[in-house]
Design an enzyme around this catalytic site. Sequence first.
Site, PDB file in Angstrom:
ATOM      1  N   CYS A  42      56.926  31.802  50.803  1.00  0.00           N
ATOM      2  CA  CYS A  42      57.761  32.951  51.162  1.00  0.00           C
ATOM      3  C   CYS A  42      56.875  34.057  51.731  1.00  0.00           C
ATOM      4  O   CYS A  42      55.708  34.187  51.359  1.00  0.00           O
ATOM      5  CB  CYS A  42      58.504  33.469  49.929  1.00  0.00           C
ATOM      6  SG  CYS A  42      59.659  34.809  50.311  1.00  0.00           S
ATOM      7  N   ASP A  44      57.105  37.037  51.096  1.00  0.00           N
ATOM      8  CA  ASP A  44      56.979  38.075  50.068  1.00  0.00           C
ATOM      9  C   ASP A  44      55.512  38.476  49.834  1.00  0.00           C
ATOM     10  O   ASP A  44      54.658  37.611  49.615  1.00  0.00           O
ATOM     11  CB  ASP A  44      57.596  37.541  48.768  1.00  0.00           C
ATOM     12  CG  ASP A  44      57.814  38.631  47.736  1.00  0.00           C
ATOM     13  OD1 ASP A  44      56.825  39.310  47.370  1.00  0.00           O
ATOM     14  OD2 ASP A  44      58.957  38.816  47.299  1.00  0.00           O
ATOM     15  N   ARG A  46      54.095  39.632  47.441  1.00  0.00           N
ATOM     16  CA  ARG A  46      53.559  39.390  46.095  1.00  0.00           C
ATOM     17  C   ARG A  46      53.106  37.949  45.888  1.00  0.00           C
ATOM     18  O   ARG A  46      52.669  37.586  44.789  1.00  0.00           O
ATOM     19  CB  ARG A  46      54.630  39.736  45.046  1.00  0.00           C
ATOM     20  CG  ARG A  46      55.045  41.183  45.069  1.00  0.00           C
ATOM     21  CD  ARG A  46      56.336  41.394  44.300  1.00  0.00           C
ATOM     22  NE  ARG A  46      57.451  40.651  44.919  1.00  0.00           N
ATOM     23  CZ  ARG A  46      58.694  40.630  44.409  1.00  0.00           C
ATOM     24  NH1 ARG A  46      58.969  41.279  43.310  1.00  0.00           N
ATOM     25  NH2 ARG A  46      59.639  39.944  45.023  1.00  0.00           N
ATOM     26  N   HIS A  98      59.472  31.342  44.701  1.00  0.00           N
ATOM     27  CA  HIS A  98      58.970  32.222  43.642  1.00  0.00           C
ATOM     28  C   HIS A  98      60.089  32.935  42.906  1.00  0.00           C
ATOM     29  O   HIS A  98      61.179  33.155  43.444  1.00  0.00           O
ATOM     30  CB  HIS A  98      57.993  33.253  44.230  1.00  0.00           C
ATOM     31  CG  HIS A  98      58.652  34.218  45.173  1.00  0.00           C
ATOM     32  ND1 HIS A  98      59.011  35.487  44.804  1.00  0.00           N
ATOM     33  CD2 HIS A  98      59.035  34.082  46.463  1.00  0.00           C
ATOM     34  CE1 HIS A  98      59.579  36.091  45.845  1.00  0.00           C
ATOM     35  NE2 HIS A  98      59.610  35.267  46.867  1.00  0.00           N
ATOM     36  N   CYS A 101      62.903  36.002  44.112  1.00  0.00           N
ATOM     37  CA  CYS A 101      62.861  35.977  45.585  1.00  0.00           C
ATOM     38  C   CYS A 101      64.077  36.726  46.154  1.00  0.00           C
ATOM     39  O   CYS A 101      65.228  36.422  45.821  1.00  0.00           O
ATOM     40  CB  CYS A 101      62.867  34.529  46.078  1.00  0.00           C
ATOM     41  SG  CYS A 101      62.761  34.400  47.878  1.00  0.00           S
TER      42      CYS A 101
HETATM   43 CO    CO Z   1      60.818  35.342  48.486  1.00  0.00          CO
END
Ligand code: CO
Length: 210
Positions: A42, A44, A46, A98, A101
């Site tokens: 992803c 993302d 993080r 994750h 998400c």
């Molecule tokens: Co995500």
Amino acid sequence: MEAYKKLLKNNKEWAEAQVKEDPEYFQRLVNLQKPETLWIGCSDSRVPADRITGTHPGEIFVHRNIANLVIPTDLNLLSVLQFAVEILKVRHIIVCGHHNCGGVGAAMAHHSYGLMDQWIWNIKNVYRMHRAEIDALPTYEERHHLLTQLNVKEQVMNLAKTSIIQNAWKHDEIPHLHGWVYDLRDGIIDPVFEMPAGTMLDPIYEMENI
Ligand code: CO
């Protein structure tokens, strides 16, 4: 200091520290692009693929998009996949979702984000296929987590359906496909699904002449 200036400052410090620790670090890397793993994760912020897996430059080939989707019309993903499989000959492909998400959350909700809705609807398809199982869970958190796992599994299966993987499995014993879910709360990755090279697909996806 503005965030982007800090990045450049950090970069300089990092490069200096690397050379100090290992004077040949960059010279060695220049000639080294032989990763054994393709990571599809992803976007993302993080979930940095190399940090959470303790890998170094040169070790993993990375593609990231919102909610780690494998969409057969995505030229970007397909190009990465083809290069990784046919030229780099990676041994493993990991689809890593994750906890928490946002893409999965958006798929469970009814808010429009504009163009992105068309991307998210792929996760809604996964929800629709498993609605009974997901809706049976008592809390939102559990439903979100199960959809995250099922989404990862579906994307691994999408990889296996591609002519790129079908072709590789016909001629080599690689790559092996893995579906993982990373937990933001404790940093631990949970392997949730696996398709070793040569795994049978639903027969409808099999190609006779590949
Ligand atoms: Co995500």
